[in-house]
Design a protein around this motif. Structure first.
Motif, mmCIF file in Angstrom:
data_model
loop_
_atom_site.group_PDB
_atom_site.id
_atom_site.type_symbol
_atom_site.label_atom_id
_atom_site.label_comp_id
_atom_site.label_asym_id
_atom_site.label_seq_id
_atom_site.Cartn_x
_atom_site.Cartn_y
_atom_site.Cartn_z
ATOM 1 N N GLU A 1 0.982 -1.448 -0.108
ATOM 2 C CA GLU A 1 0.551 0.085 -0.134
ATOM 3 C C GLU A 1 1.083 1.704 -0.299
ATOM 4 N N PHE A 2 1.407 1.021 1.003
ATOM 5 C CA PHE A 2 2.719 2.568 1.136
ATOM 6 C C PHE A 2 3.735 2.878 -0.004
ATOM 7 N N GLU A 3 4.019 1.128 -0.161
ATOM 8 C CA GLU A 3 5.191 1.019 -1.348
ATOM 9 C C GLU A 3 4.192 2.189 -3.225
ATOM 10 N N ASN A 4 3.325 1.405 -2.950
ATOM 11 C CA ASN A 4 2.680 1.895 -4.839
ATOM 12 C C ASN A 4 2.140 3.363 -4.169
ATOM 13 N N ARG B 1 4.852 8.236 4.719
ATOM 14 C CA ARG B 1 6.385 7.757 5.689
ATOM 15 C C ARG B 1 4.532 7.943 6.505
ATOM 16 N N ARG B 2 4.571 9.220 7.160
ATOM 17 C CA ARG B 2 4.213 9.262 8.877
ATOM 18 C C ARG B 2 2.807 8.417 9.110
ATOM 19 N N ASP B 3 1.752 8.836 7.746
ATOM 20 C CA ASP B 3 0.664 7.982 7.650
ATOM 21 C C ASP B 3 1.061 6.125 8.176
ATOM 22 N N GLN C 1 10.970 3.630 7.233
ATOM 23 C CA GLN C 1 11.708 4.224 6.690
ATOM 24 C C GLN C 1 13.132 4.130 6.129
ATOM 25 N N LYS C 2 13.334 2.535 5.193
ATOM 26 C CA LYS C 2 13.989 2.254 4.384
ATOM 27 C C LYS C 2 13.609 1.860 3.096
ATOM 28 N N LEU C 3 12.257 2.175 3.037
ATOM 29 C CA LEU C 3 11.440 2.259 1.950
ATOM 30 C C LEU C 3 11.426 3.977 1.550
ATOM 31 N N THR C 4 11.597 4.753 2.868
ATOM 32 C CA THR C 4 10.743 5.777 2.371
ATOM 33 C C THR C 4 12.550 6.747 1.809
ATOM 34 N N ASP C 5 13.821 6.275 2.313
ATOM 35 C CA ASP C 5 15.182 6.415 2.203
ATOM 36 C C ASP C 5 15.147 6.468 1.111
ATOM 37 N N ASP C 6 15.261 4.824 0.579
ATOM 38 C CA ASP C 6 14.972 4.446 -1.289
ATOM 39 C C ASP C 6 14.463 4.910 -2.607
ATOM 40 N N TYR C 7 12.988 5.893 -2.138
ATOM 41 C CA TYR C 7 12.408 6.585 -2.809
ATOM 42 C C TYR C 7 12.570 8.409 -2.492
ATOM 43 N N ALA C 8 12.987 8.356 -1.740
ATOM 44 C CA ALA C 8 13.923 9.801 -1.689
ATOM 45 C C ALA C 8 15.044 9.796 -2.296
#
Length: 183
Positions: free
Chosen positions: A6-9, A130-132, A159-166
């Motif tokens: 859900e968050f990755e999409n 990420r916050r959600d 957090q890792k997912l967030t860093d990767d997309y950033a």
């Protein structure tokens, strides 16, 4: 990382939206995507140009816009002039010609600033996702649906997912900035 589709999409869609937004920034050569954000009043409704006209690129520096309904030629011309495209269309009575001049150094700098702004907006969107996600897992932990250890693991993974997309956003921005400065 597929534990959090859900968050990755949502993060992937943010990157896709940024790429689409960058396509509308003209980089010195003719690209029909610069017209995507411009709408024309067609029988009372705002309609994208590509839905009322054919767009062709006869050479690297120009676009030809030929409306299917000749009565909207003036409206098309006004819409392009009113946009922030910075190009005055040439009207020959049947079609519009847009000639893209080479970018000045000042305009390049403005476009790079715009690119950075869009990139920062995309990163803010990623951080909001990420916050959600973390709030969702916190609620699950408070409701005893997941353990504290599971919550910590989920928080670390998000957090890792967030860093990767950033990093992906940085890569997309760098590619657009390179395109703008190398012309």
């Amino acid at each position: 990382m597929s534990d959090y589709p859900e968050f990755e999409n949502k993060m992937k869609k943010t990157c896709d939206a940024l790429t689409t937004q960058f396509a509308t920034i003209r980089a010195g050569r003719a690209n029909a995507a610069v017209l995507d954000q411009i709408t024309v009043d067609y029988y009372g409704s705002a309609t994208p140009i590509n839905q009322v006209a054919s767009i062709a690129s006869p050479d690297p520096r120009s676009l030809l816009i030929q409306p299917w309904d000749g009565s909207i030629l003036k409206a098309l011309e006004k819409a392009i002039i009113a946009s922030d495209l910075g190009i005055n269309p040439q009207n020959d009575g049947r079609m519009l010609r847009l000639v893209f001049p080479p970018l000045t150094e000042e305009r390049r700098k403005d476009l790079v600033k715009q690119t950075k702004k869009y990139g920062e907006e995309a990163k803010v969107a990623i951080r909001n996702i990420r916050r959600d996600a973390i709030e969702k897992f916190k609620k699950q932990q408070k409701a005893s649906e997941i353990t504290e250890d599971d919550y910590k693991i989920a928080e670390k993974d998000i957090q890792k997912l967030t860093d990767d997309y950033a990093k992906e956003i940085d890569r997309i921005c760098a590619a657009k900035e390179k395109e703008l400065t190398e012309i």
